[in-house]
Design a protein around this motif. Structure first.
Motif, mmCIF file in Angstrom:
data_model
loop_
_atom_site.group_PDB
_atom_site.id
_atom_site.type_symbol
_atom_site.label_atom_id
_atom_site.label_comp_id
_atom_site.label_asym_id
_atom_site.label_seq_id
_atom_site.Cartn_x
_atom_site.Cartn_y
_atom_site.Cartn_z
ATOM 1 N N LEU A 1 2.802 10.206 -12.227
ATOM 2 C CA LEU A 1 2.213 9.399 -10.560
ATOM 3 C C LEU A 1 3.823 9.910 -9.877
ATOM 4 N N GLU A 2 5.077 9.651 -10.265
ATOM 5 C CA GLU A 2 5.713 9.379 -9.289
ATOM 6 C C GLU A 2 6.031 9.407 -8.008
ATOM 7 N N SER A 3 5.733 11.370 -8.205
ATOM 8 C CA SER A 3 6.234 11.904 -7.268
ATOM 9 C C SER A 3 4.701 10.738 -5.492
ATOM 10 N N PHE A 4 3.904 11.033 -6.627
ATOM 11 C CA PHE A 4 2.679 10.049 -5.325
ATOM 12 C C PHE A 4 3.353 8.600 -5.268
ATOM 13 N N THR A 5 3.905 8.191 -6.020
ATOM 14 C CA THR A 5 4.214 6.332 -6.273
ATOM 15 C C THR A 5 5.072 6.468 -4.701
ATOM 16 N N SER A 6 5.690 7.223 -5.063
ATOM 17 C CA SER A 6 7.797 7.291 -4.156
ATOM 18 C C SER A 6 6.764 7.577 -2.909
ATOM 19 N N LYS A 7 6.166 8.246 -2.255
ATOM 20 C CA LYS A 7 5.404 8.726 -0.919
ATOM 21 C C LYS A 7 4.716 7.158 -0.694
ATOM 22 N N MET A 8 3.790 6.680 -1.591
ATOM 23 C CA MET A 8 3.173 5.055 -1.274
ATOM 24 C C MET A 8 4.401 4.649 -0.490
ATOM 25 N N ILE A 9 5.600 4.326 -1.298
ATOM 26 C CA ILE A 9 6.917 3.362 -1.186
ATOM 27 C C ILE A 9 7.340 4.052 -0.186
ATOM 28 N N GLU A 10 7.624 5.156 -0.087
ATOM 29 C CA GLU A 10 8.274 5.576 1.309
ATOM 30 C C GLU A 10 7.211 5.277 2.705
ATOM 31 N N MET A 11 5.589 4.892 2.220
ATOM 32 C CA MET A 11 5.019 4.268 3.663
ATOM 33 C C MET A 11 5.135 2.974 3.793
ATOM 34 N N GLY A 12 6.023 2.028 2.733
ATOM 35 C CA GLY A 12 5.992 0.594 3.181
ATOM 36 C C GLY A 12 5.016 0.110 2.340
ATOM 37 N N VAL A 13 4.065 1.384 1.220
ATOM 38 C CA VAL A 13 3.269 0.183 0.275
ATOM 39 C C VAL A 13 4.024 -0.696 -0.622
ATOM 40 N N ASP A 14 4.061 -1.547 -0.800
ATOM 41 C CA ASP A 14 5.514 -2.654 -2.173
ATOM 42 C C ASP A 14 4.624 -3.227 -3.177
ATOM 43 N N LEU A 15 4.588 -1.474 -3.950
ATOM 44 C CA LEU A 15 4.253 -1.412 -5.389
ATOM 45 C C LEU A 15 4.617 -1.955 -6.325
ATOM 46 N N LYS A 16 4.030 -2.404 -7.620
ATOM 47 C CA LYS A 16 4.662 -3.314 -8.576
ATOM 48 C C LYS A 16 4.055 -2.524 -9.637
ATOM 49 N N ILE A 17 4.452 -1.866 -10.292
ATOM 50 C CA ILE A 17 4.815 -0.812 -10.871
ATOM 51 C C ILE A 17 5.048 -1.450 -12.275
ATOM 52 N N ASP A 18 4.088 -1.332 -13.359
ATOM 53 C CA ASP A 18 4.031 -1.873 -14.506
ATOM 54 C C ASP A 18 4.312 -0.756 -15.656
ATOM 55 N N GLU A 19 3.894 -0.711 -16.664
ATOM 56 C CA GLU A 19 4.322 -0.305 -17.614
ATOM 57 C C GLU A 19 2.713 0.806 -17.640
ATOM 58 N N ASP A 20 1.530 -0.027 -17.909
ATOM 59 C CA ASP A 20 0.805 1.155 -17.539
ATOM 60 C C ASP A 20 -0.400 0.185 -16.370
ATOM 61 N N GLN A 21 0.074 -0.325 -14.897
ATOM 62 C CA GLN A 21 -1.066 -0.650 -14.506
ATOM 63 C C GLN A 21 0.172 -0.589 -13.094
ATOM 64 N N ILE A 22 -0.709 -0.919 -12.128
ATOM 65 C CA ILE A 22 0.124 -0.952 -10.572
ATOM 66 C C ILE A 22 -0.824 -1.543 -10.340
ATOM 67 N N TYR A 23 0.073 -2.552 -9.289
ATOM 68 C CA TYR A 23 -0.675 -3.839 -8.002
ATOM 69 C C TYR A 23 -0.208 -3.508 -7.004
ATOM 70 N N VAL A 24 -0.888 -3.167 -5.613
ATOM 71 C CA VAL A 24 -1.060 -2.413 -4.680
ATOM 72 C C VAL A 24 -1.428 -3.807 -3.874
ATOM 73 N N PRO A 25 -0.599 -4.785 -2.972
ATOM 74 C CA PRO A 25 -0.430 -6.151 -2.907
ATOM 75 C C PRO A 25 -1.184 -5.485 -1.303
ATOM 76 N N LYS A 26 -1.431 -5.725 -0.205
ATOM 77 C CA LYS A 26 -2.090 -5.643 1.361
ATOM 78 C C LYS A 26 -1.115 -5.427 2.332
ATOM 79 N N THR A 27 -1.326 -4.463 2.622
ATOM 80 C CA THR A 27 -0.181 -3.864 3.408
ATOM 81 C C THR A 27 -0.524 -3.887 4.430
ATOM 82 N N ASP A 28 0.190 -4.437 5.712
ATOM 83 C CA ASP A 28 -0.363 -4.775 6.560
ATOM 84 C C ASP A 28 -0.271 -3.285 8.280
ATOM 85 N N THR A 29 1.680 -3.031 7.491
ATOM 86 C CA THR A 29 1.665 -1.830 8.651
ATOM 87 C C THR A 29 2.529 -1.111 7.667
#
Length: 424
Positions: A263-291
């Protein structure tokens, strides 16, 4: 009877969701199973409509199958050549994998032109090119493809694909895995699902090297025997859909059973959007994002940004503060979600083929829309969760084709959603 999804949106979601096995692996692995000379078993099979349609096709060939609790058992030892049911064939495009599988098993195949999502031209000329190189003759007549071989059968060959095609790469592998001699596929697709299928076949005794690269080498073998249950890889498209959903309407959502590298090409775009993803070995936490920051996305073959994820991400981009652009180089006609999103109040357009412009649209209002295909349905589903009031998605059958236990999973995230028969 067709189905409709009813969503009462406008509130935040929270919790955990676990991703199922990859649809795009599953729909190729099931046809691949008929190449086995013993019963086979798959684990982590998604509970989606396509699996049941493929079981109907297996049954027509006297191949017994049993599917429960994410485990699918298939026994091809009593397989018989038979006319495949056209209704099931036309319900999903991936039924074309029976061309390669039947060719590899019997040296011939007769398959009705497959159906599936209407997202623009998806020709099978590269599949046919590969079959011919392996020694087959191909005739098309009255929406049916007839593939035959002479008394010598199939043989290894060097095949250069004129364009990168997942379907052609897999179909050629299926046809070549038992063909005497060496087959080399150049300019092969590199998707993780291809590695998954090669792993399944290799564990039965096939000799496939290079899956995941652009050159795949196959030494034909006469016999394939299952020795263990094959666990299907997690669905990166389902994962990306729930990551988009979590960013758009989540107050903290963890997505489990993920291979982050897929998912690297996808998650890199989410991070570029300003989503502070917490990426672990086999899971990803998506915090509340306002902006959210507007971005530009361009689809391309793996490991690039997947065309199947442009629509789910589109719904999240409606919250970005400015103009985002999506360029789909794979299926430029994949824009059927746009007019439907506009019905909910989205400021979105595609005035140039293959280019989608998304502007900030935070005040969506529920309404009646129609899903024209799987990923368009996913975009409408996320938009419906965002929108105030009730959204009804007609054609929800498409969503059920691609998303494992979708109502149950959304309900676990506190969504108010149901799927019922559509009387309209």
């Amino acid at each position: 009877m067709t189905k409709k999804m009813i969503i009462n949106g406008g509130h935040r979601l929270v919790g955990d969701v676990t991703i199922g096995g990859a649809k795009n692996s599953t729909v190729a692995l099931i046809p691949a199973a008929i190449l086995a000379d013993t019963p086979v078993q798959f684990d982590s099979v998604p509970d989606i409509a396509d699996v049941y349609n493929l079981q109907i096709i297996l049954d027509s060939m006297n191949v017994d199958s049993k599917f429960e609790h994410s485990v699918l058992d298939i026994n091809p030892t009593e397989i018989q050549e038979a006319a495949l049911p056209s209704t099931a064939i036309k319900s999903l495009r991936a039924s074309y994998y029976f061309m390669g599988a039947l060719l590899g098993r019997f040296g011939r195949a007769t398959v009705t032109f497959p159906g599936g999502d209407n997202i623009g031209p998806r020709p099978i000329d590269q599949h046919i090119k590969g079959f011919k190189a392996l020694g087959a003759e191909v005739e098309e007549k009255d929406d049916t493809i007839f593939i035959t071989t002479g008394p010598e059968g199939l043989h290894g060959a060097r095949i250069f694909l004129d364009l990168v095609s997942v379907g052609a790469t897999i179909n050629i592998i299926l046809a070549a895995v038992k063909a005497p001699g060496q087959t080399i596929i150049e300019n092969a697709a590199r998707e993780p699902e291809i590695i998954d299928i090669a792993t399944f076949l290799n564990n039965m005794g096939a000799k496939i090297r290079g899956a995941g690269t652009d050159v795949i080498r196959i030494e034909g073998v006469p016999y394939l025997a299952s020795r263990a249950t094959h666990t299907i890889i997690p669905d990166r498209i389902e994962a990306g859909t729930y990551l988009s959903l979590a960013a758009a309407v989540g107050d903290g959502i963890t997505v489990h059973n993920i291979i982050p590298e897929h998912l690297e090409s996808f998650t890199s775009k989410m991070i570029e959007m300003g989503v502070d993803l917490k990426i672990d070995e086999d899971q990803i936490y998506v915090p509340k994002t306002d902006t959210f920051t507007p971005i530009s996305v361009k689809t391309s073959p793996y490991p690039g940004f997947a065309t199947d994820l442009q629509q789910p991400l589109t719904a999240a981009l409606l919250l970005a503060g400015g103009e985002s652009k999506i360029i789909d180089t794979i299926y430029p006609k994949r824009v059927k979600h746009i007019v439907e999103l506009r019905r909910l109040g989205a400021d979105i357009a595609s005035e140039v083929e293959g280019v989608i412009t998304v502007n900030e649209s935070r005040n969506l209002v529920g309404g009646s829309v129609k899903a024209a295909e799987i990923r368009a349905g996913a975009a409408l589903m996320i938009a419906g969760l965002l929108a105030d009031g009730q959204t009804v998605i007609h054609g929800a059958d498409h969503i059920l084709r691609g998303y494992d236990r979708v109502v149950w999973k959304l309900t676990q995230l506190t969504a108010d959603v149901e799927i019922i028969d559509d009387e309209d």
